[in-house]
Structure formats: structure tokens, C-alpha cells
Design a protein around this motif. Structure first.
Motif, PDB file in Angstrom:
ATOM      1  N   GLN A  33       3.859   5.599  -5.605  1.00 35.12           N
ATOM      2  CA  GLN A  33       3.802   5.603  -7.067  1.00 35.12           C
ATOM      3  C   GLN A  33       2.770   6.608  -7.566  1.00 35.12           C
ATOM      4  O   GLN A  33       3.002   7.316  -8.546  1.00 35.12           O
ATOM      5  CB  GLN A  33       3.453   4.198  -7.591  1.00 35.12           C
ATOM      6  CG  GLN A  33       4.598   3.220  -7.507  1.00 35.12           C
ATOM      7  CD  GLN A  33       4.174   1.807  -7.874  1.00 35.12           C
ATOM      8  OE1 GLN A  33       3.073   1.373  -7.555  1.00 35.12           O
ATOM      9  NE2 GLN A  33       5.065   1.084  -8.537  1.00 35.12           N
ATOM     10  N   ALA A  34       1.635   6.665  -6.893  1.00 36.55           N
ATOM     11  CA  ALA A  34       0.577   7.593  -7.296  1.00 36.55           C
ATOM     12  C   ALA A  34       1.036   9.043  -7.118  1.00 36.55           C
ATOM     13  O   ALA A  34       0.692   9.920  -7.927  1.00 36.55           O
ATOM     14  CB  ALA A  34      -0.689   7.339  -6.486  1.00 36.55           C
ATOM     15  N   GLN A  35       1.828   9.307  -6.080  1.00 41.13           N
ATOM     16  CA  GLN A  35       2.318  10.664  -5.818  1.00 41.13           C
ATOM     17  C   GLN A  35       3.456  11.058  -6.760  1.00 41.13           C
ATOM     18  O   GLN A  35       3.738  12.233  -6.943  1.00 41.13           O
ATOM     19  CB  GLN A  35       2.806  10.778  -4.360  1.00 41.13           C
ATOM     20  CG  GLN A  35       1.703  10.685  -3.341  1.00 41.13           C
ATOM     21  CD  GLN A  35       2.244  10.597  -1.909  1.00 41.13           C
ATOM     22  OE1 GLN A  35       3.410  10.314  -1.689  1.00 41.13           O
ATOM     23  NE2 GLN A  35       1.351  10.833  -0.944  1.00 41.13           N
ATOM     24  N   HIS A  36       4.114  10.043  -7.352  1.00 40.07           N
ATOM     25  CA  HIS A  36       5.278  10.298  -8.216  1.00 40.07           C
ATOM     26  C   HIS A  36       5.153   9.544  -9.532  1.00 40.07           C
ATOM     27  O   HIS A  36       5.933   8.636  -9.824  1.00 40.07           O
ATOM     28  CB  HIS A  36       6.569   9.895  -7.496  1.00 40.07           C
ATOM     29  CG  HIS A  36       6.799  10.655  -6.229  1.00 40.07           C
ATOM     30  ND1 HIS A  36       7.296  11.930  -6.208  1.00 40.07           N
ATOM     31  CD2 HIS A  36       6.572  10.318  -4.933  1.00 40.07           C
ATOM     32  CE1 HIS A  36       7.374  12.355  -4.957  1.00 40.07           C
ATOM     33  NE2 HIS A  36       6.929  11.385  -4.161  1.00 40.07           N
ATOM     34  N   PRO A  37       4.183   9.934 -10.380  1.00 44.31           N
ATOM     35  CA  PRO A  37       3.977   9.218 -11.647  1.00 44.31           C
ATOM     36  C   PRO A  37       5.155   9.381 -12.608  1.00 44.31           C
ATOM     37  O   PRO A  37       5.310   8.590 -13.538  1.00 44.31           O
ATOM     38  CB  PRO A  37       2.701   9.852 -12.217  1.00 44.31           C
ATOM     39  CG  PRO A  37       2.584  11.164 -11.531  1.00 44.31           C
ATOM     40  CD  PRO A  37       3.245  11.015 -10.198  1.00 44.31           C
ATOM     41  N   GLU A  38       6.026  10.387 -12.363  1.00 47.07           N
ATOM     42  CA  GLU A  38       7.160  10.611 -13.250  1.00 47.07           C
ATOM     43  C   GLU A  38       8.262   9.552 -13.072  1.00 47.07           C
ATOM     44  O   GLU A  38       9.142   9.412 -13.923  1.00 47.07           O
ATOM     45  CB  GLU A  38       7.747  12.021 -13.022  1.00 47.07           C
ATOM     46  CG  GLU A  38       8.526  12.206 -11.713  1.00 47.07           C
ATOM     47  CD  GLU A  38       7.688  12.435 -10.455  1.00 47.07           C
ATOM     48  OE1 GLU A  38       8.285  12.657  -9.398  1.00 47.07           O
ATOM     49  OE2 GLU A  38       6.435  12.375 -10.515  1.00 47.07           O
ATOM     50  N   LEU A  39       8.215   8.771 -11.969  1.00 48.12           N
ATOM     51  CA  LEU A  39       9.236   7.760 -11.718  1.00 48.12           C
ATOM     52  C   LEU A  39       8.839   6.412 -12.323  1.00 48.12           C
ATOM     53  O   LEU A  39       7.670   6.058 -12.368  1.00 48.12           O
ATOM     54  CB  LEU A  39       9.458   7.598 -10.207  1.00 48.12           C
ATOM     55  CG  LEU A  39       9.961   8.831  -9.457  1.00 48.12           C
ATOM     56  CD1 LEU A  39      10.025   8.546  -7.959  1.00 48.12           C
ATOM     57  CD2 LEU A  39      11.332   9.254  -9.968  1.00 48.12           C
ATOM     58  N   ASP A  40       9.866   5.688 -12.801  1.00 48.54           N
ATOM     59  CA  ASP A  40       9.650   4.367 -13.404  1.00 48.54           C
ATOM     60  C   ASP A  40       9.898   3.298 -12.340  1.00 48.54           C
ATOM     61  O   ASP A  40      11.023   3.141 -11.852  1.00 48.54           O
ATOM     62  CB  ASP A  40      10.607   4.169 -14.586  1.00 48.54           C
ATOM     63  CG  ASP A  40      10.483   2.787 -15.213  1.00 48.54           C
ATOM     64  OD1 ASP A  40       9.458   2.097 -14.948  1.00 48.54           O
ATOM     65  OD2 ASP A  40      11.401   2.385 -15.953  1.00 48.54           O
ATOM     66  N   PHE A  41       8.845   2.565 -11.970  1.00 45.36           N
ATOM     67  CA  PHE A  41       8.956   1.514 -10.956  1.00 45.36           C
ATOM     68  C   PHE A  41       8.964   0.107 -11.558  1.00 45.36           C
ATOM     69  O   PHE A  41       8.863  -0.862 -10.852  1.00 45.36           O
ATOM     70  CB  PHE A  41       7.780   1.619  -9.955  1.00 45.36           C
ATOM     71  CG  PHE A  41       7.888   2.813  -9.044  1.00 45.36           C
ATOM     72  CD1 PHE A  41       8.583   2.725  -7.854  1.00 45.36           C
ATOM     73  CD2 PHE A  41       7.274   4.013  -9.370  1.00 45.36           C
ATOM     74  CE1 PHE A  41       8.689   3.806  -7.005  1.00 45.36           C
ATOM     75  CE2 PHE A  41       7.380   5.110  -8.536  1.00 45.36           C
ATOM     76  CZ  PHE A  41       8.080   5.012  -7.354  1.00 45.36           C
ATOM     77  N   SER A  42       9.132  -0.002 -12.867  1.00 52.27           N
ATOM     78  CA  SER A  42       9.034  -1.304 -13.521  1.00 52.27           C
ATOM     79  C   SER A  42      10.145  -2.279 -13.072  1.00 52.27           C
ATOM     80  O   SER A  42       9.944  -3.483 -13.109  1.00 52.27           O
ATOM     81  CB  SER A  42       9.060  -1.153 -15.045  1.00 52.27           C
ATOM     82  OG  SER A  42      10.275  -0.541 -15.447  1.00 52.27           O
ATOM     83  N   GLN A  43      11.267  -1.771 -12.631  1.00 59.01           N
ATOM     84  CA  GLN A  43      12.367  -2.624 -12.183  1.00 59.01           C
ATOM     85  C   GLN A  43      12.438  -2.748 -10.659  1.00 59.01           C
ATOM     86  O   GLN A  43      13.353  -3.363 -10.142  1.00 59.01           O
ATOM     87  CB  GLN A  43      13.705  -2.087 -12.714  1.00 59.01           C
ATOM     88  CG  GLN A  43      13.776  -1.955 -14.239  1.00 59.01           C
ATOM     89  CD  GLN A  43      13.631  -3.299 -14.940  1.00 59.01           C
ATOM     90  OE1 GLN A  43      14.247  -4.269 -14.531  1.00 59.01           O
ATOM     91  NE2 GLN A  43      12.799  -3.353 -15.959  1.00 59.01           N
ATOM     92  N   ALA A  44      11.496  -2.138  -9.952  1.00 60.80           N
ATOM     93  CA  ALA A  44      11.524  -2.139  -8.485  1.00 60.80           C
ATOM     94  C   ALA A  44      11.266  -3.531  -7.933  1.00 60.80           C
ATOM     95  O   ALA A  44      10.445  -4.276  -8.451  1.00 60.80           O
ATOM     96  CB  ALA A  44      10.487  -1.157  -7.931  1.00 60.80           C
ATOM     97  N   LYS A  45      12.011  -3.886  -6.890  1.00 57.56           N
ATOM     98  CA  LYS A  45      11.840  -5.187  -6.234  1.00 57.56           C
ATOM     99  C   LYS A  45      11.481  -4.945  -4.783  1.00 57.56           C
ATOM    100  O   LYS A  45      12.072  -4.124  -4.117  1.00 57.56           O
ATOM    101  CB  LYS A  45      13.121  -5.994  -6.324  1.00 57.56           C
ATOM    102  CG  LYS A  45      13.416  -6.475  -7.738  1.00 57.56           C
ATOM    103  CD  LYS A  45      14.606  -7.416  -7.738  1.00 57.56           C
ATOM    104  CE  LYS A  45      14.775  -7.982  -9.123  1.00 57.56           C
ATOM    105  NZ  LYS A  45      16.039  -7.701  -9.716  1.00 57.56           N
ATOM    106  N   ASP A  57       0.828  -1.210   0.000  1.00 59.80           N
ATOM    107  CA  ASP A  57       0.000   0.000   0.000  1.00 59.80           C
ATOM    108  C   ASP A  57       0.861   1.259   0.000  1.00 59.80           C
ATOM    109  O   ASP A  57       0.551   2.234  -0.702  1.00 59.80           O
ATOM    110  CB  ASP A  57      -0.950   0.008   1.210  1.00 59.80           C
ATOM    111  CG  ASP A  57      -2.009  -1.085   1.137  1.00 59.80           C
ATOM    112  OD1 ASP A  57      -2.206  -1.664   0.039  1.00 59.80           O
ATOM    113  OD2 ASP A  57      -2.638  -1.359   2.182  1.00 59.80           O
ATOM    114  N   MET A  58       1.952   1.240   0.772  1.00 51.92           N
ATOM    115  CA  MET A  58       2.848   2.402   0.806  1.00 51.92           C
ATOM    116  C   MET A  58       3.490   2.631  -0.558  1.00 51.92           C
ATOM    117  O   MET A  58       3.604   3.774  -1.030  1.00 51.92           O
ATOM    118  CB  MET A  58       3.928   2.206   1.880  1.00 51.92           C
ATOM    119  CG  MET A  58       3.409   2.366   3.296  1.00 51.92           C
ATOM    120  SD  MET A  58       4.603   1.924   4.576  1.00 51.92           S
ATOM    121  CE  MET A  58       5.909   3.090   4.288  1.00 51.92           C
TER     122      MET A  58
END
Length: 193
Positions: free
Chosen positions: A179-191, A173-174
Motif C-alpha cells: 500500500q505504501a508503494q502504491h498510494p494511487e490504489l484504493d484498498f478500502s474494499q480489500a479482504k 506487513d506485506m
């Protein structure tokens, strides 16, 4: 790599459990005392000759050990406890029963959240995973303990359904909120760890 042995079928598991239970019951029946436990205490009983009085007994309870017997004789039980007890809340009495007398020892566990495998570490162990606790109500518990038990029960149900635990859900949830607050960041590689 060697093949792993197949897990036992439910019928084989039941047969193995019965064999283990019979072995455990035989070992426990050979002890000079009988004992039962709840999640918060341990009760021990020992038959005593009817002509004896409390002053004839030698009973010593300490935080991590127990000794109980008839003065001048080998103790019925003597050794380190598997876990600490609350000495001031633990007691012993000599009771008259129809068959004579019985030494009754009550041990109040320090940790009210663990099952004991034995009374003294030298005694044969029981399988605590097979204990089915007496029904108690969550409302009997104090607030902090109740929250902890409810969380443990929830997490166990989630695990059984291969769903995230309450802690994993909070992290998820966090991350979604961030992610919602920072749509400019790419989280596709986040683990997530």
C-alpha cells in the motif's frame, strides 16, 4: 434455533475433569501393562514371573505394530500402534526388580511432535489434552525443531490474546508495504483471507 447449553462453570468443569480422570485411571489400571510417554518415546513395563528368562518371551516390534508375551501364552499386548515407531531405535529388555522380573519395552516415536492416546489402538484412550509435559529446555532441541516450537508457542499466545498469528502478521506487513508503494490504489474494499 434451539438455545445452546451454557458452558460449564469452572467448578463444574473441574468436577467433570475429575470424573473423566478417575475413569481414565481405572481403565488404564486394568491393562496388563503400565506405560508412560514423553513427546519422543513410549515406555511400557510388564511384571513377569521371576523364573523366566529372555528366551521365554515372545516380543515383536514393527513400524506399526507390537506383540509381547510369554511364549505359548496369550500376549500381554498385541496390535497395531496408533503411530509409527523407529524400529531400529526401539528395544526391549528383561530386568530383575525387587518384586521379581519386569519386561521393559522402549518405543522410539517416528513423529517426535505428537502424544499417543494409547499404546495399541484396541486399548482405552487417555486424554492427551491433559498431558503436562516434563520441563525441557528449548536449547535441548535441534535448530529446526526449536524454531518450529518457538513459532507454535508464539502463535498460541497470540491466539489466546485474539491477536494475529505470525503468518497473519507477515501478510499484514506485506499488504502495508505494498500500500505504501502504491498510494494511487484504493484498498478500502480489500479482504484478507
Amino acid at each position: 434455533m434451539a438455545d445452546r447449553p451454557a458452558s460449564p462453570t469452572p467448578e463444574e468443569r473441574e468436577k467433570l475433569d475429575k470424573i473423566a480422570k478417575a475413569k481414565e485411571e481405572e481403565e488404564q489400571s486394568k491393562l496388563p501393562y503400565k506405560w508412560t510417554q514423553t513427546i519422543s518415546d513410549v515406555d511400557i513395563t510388564v511384571p513377569i514371573p521371576g523364573n523366566l528368562k529372555g528366551k521365554d518371551l515372545d516380543v515383536k516390534l514393527s513400524k506399526n505394530a507390537i506383540k509381547a508375551g510369554i511364549k505359548g501364552q496369550e500376549p500381554f499386548i498385541d496390535g497395531p500402534l496408533p503411530h509409527a515407531i523407529l524400529v531400529d531405535d526401539s528395544t526391549w529388555t528383561l530386568e530383575t526388580i525387587p518384586a521379581g522380573k519386569e519386561l521393559s519395552i522402549h518405543l522410539d516415536k517416528s513423529n517426535k511432535m505428537e502424544w499417543w492416546e494409547h499404546v495399541v489402538t484396541s486399548a482405552p484412550k487417555i486424554d492427551t489434552s491433559k498431558i503436562t509435559p516434563q520441563n525441557s529446555k528449548l536449547s535441548d532441541l535441534d535448530g529446526e525443531t526449536r524454531k518450529m516450537v518457538e513459532k507454535m508457542m508464539y502463535d498460541q499466545r497470540q491466539k489466546e490474546m485474539n491477536l494475529p498469528s505470525s503468518d497473519d502478521q507477515i501478510k499484514e506487513d506485506m499488504l502495508k508495504k505494498f500500500q505504501a508503494q502504491h498510494p494511487e490504489l484504493d484498498f478500502s474494499q480489500a479482504k484478507m483471507n
